[in-house]
Motif scaffolding. Structure first.
Motif, mmCIF file in Angstrom:
data_model
loop_
_atom_site.group_PDB
_atom_site.id
_atom_site.type_symbol
_atom_site.label_atom_id
_atom_site.label_comp_id
_atom_site.label_asym_id
_atom_site.label_seq_id
_atom_site.Cartn_x
_atom_site.Cartn_y
_atom_site.Cartn_z
ATOM 1 N N ASP A 4 -20.836 -24.807 54.142
ATOM 2 C CA ASP A 4 -21.209 -23.858 53.098
ATOM 3 C C ASP A 4 -22.731 -23.874 52.979
ATOM 4 O OD1 ASP A 4 -21.267 -22.178 50.951
ATOM 5 O OD2 ASP A 4 -20.303 -23.562 49.555
ATOM 6 N N ARG A 6 -24.626 -23.134 50.686
ATOM 7 C CA ARG A 6 -25.126 -23.602 49.393
ATOM 8 C C ARG A 6 -25.420 -25.095 49.395
ATOM 9 N NH1 ARG A 6 -20.463 -20.591 46.095
ATOM 10 N NH2 ARG A 6 -19.357 -21.463 47.870
ATOM 11 N N GLY A 10 -29.012 -26.318 48.322
ATOM 12 C CA GLY A 10 -29.057 -27.129 47.105
ATOM 13 C C GLY A 10 -29.756 -28.459 47.318
ATOM 14 N N MET A 57 -26.843 -24.913 42.827
ATOM 15 C CA MET A 57 -26.322 -24.601 44.158
ATOM 16 C C MET A 57 -25.402 -25.726 44.658
ATOM 17 S SD MET A 57 -27.310 -21.644 44.877
ATOM 18 C CE MET A 57 -27.434 -21.210 46.561
ATOM 19 N N ALA A 61 -21.425 -25.438 45.466
ATOM 20 C CA ALA A 61 -20.914 -25.852 46.769
ATOM 21 C C ALA A 61 -19.787 -26.881 46.619
ATOM 22 C CB ALA A 61 -22.031 -26.442 47.624
ATOM 23 N N SER A 64 -16.530 -25.136 45.066
ATOM 24 C CA SER A 64 -15.881 -24.060 45.818
ATOM 25 C C SER A 64 -14.704 -24.623 46.600
ATOM 26 C CB SER A 64 -16.864 -23.391 46.762
ATOM 27 O OG SER A 64 -17.234 -24.274 47.782
#
Length: 69
Positions: A4, A6, A10, A57, A61, A64
């Motif tokens: 991912d 993110r 992040g 972020m 992540a 999710s």
């Protein structure tokens, strides 16, 4: 694809934000350095903003759901 975007974003923003905030704290007593920014410690405040963005972020992540393949 299991990565991912993110997660690395992040981590990068969190790390850079923490470094910038630490630099702002370390140089906070130097009034000549912040004279051009109306005596506002921009390094510290923008470091906090970057760190908060990176933390959000990372949170997105981690929360999710993984994509089913």
């Amino acid at each position: 694809m299991g990565l991912d975007i993110r997660l690395p974003i992040g981590m990068m923003f969190s790390l850079l934000g923490a470094l910038l905030a630490i630099y702002g704290v370390a140089t906070g007593s130097d009034s000549d350095l912040y004279k051009s920014s109306l005596d506002l410690n921009v390094n510290f405040w923008w470091g906090l903003v970057l760190f908060a963005f990176g933390a959000v972020m990372l949170l997105f992540a981690l929360l999710s759901k993984p994509a089913k393949e």
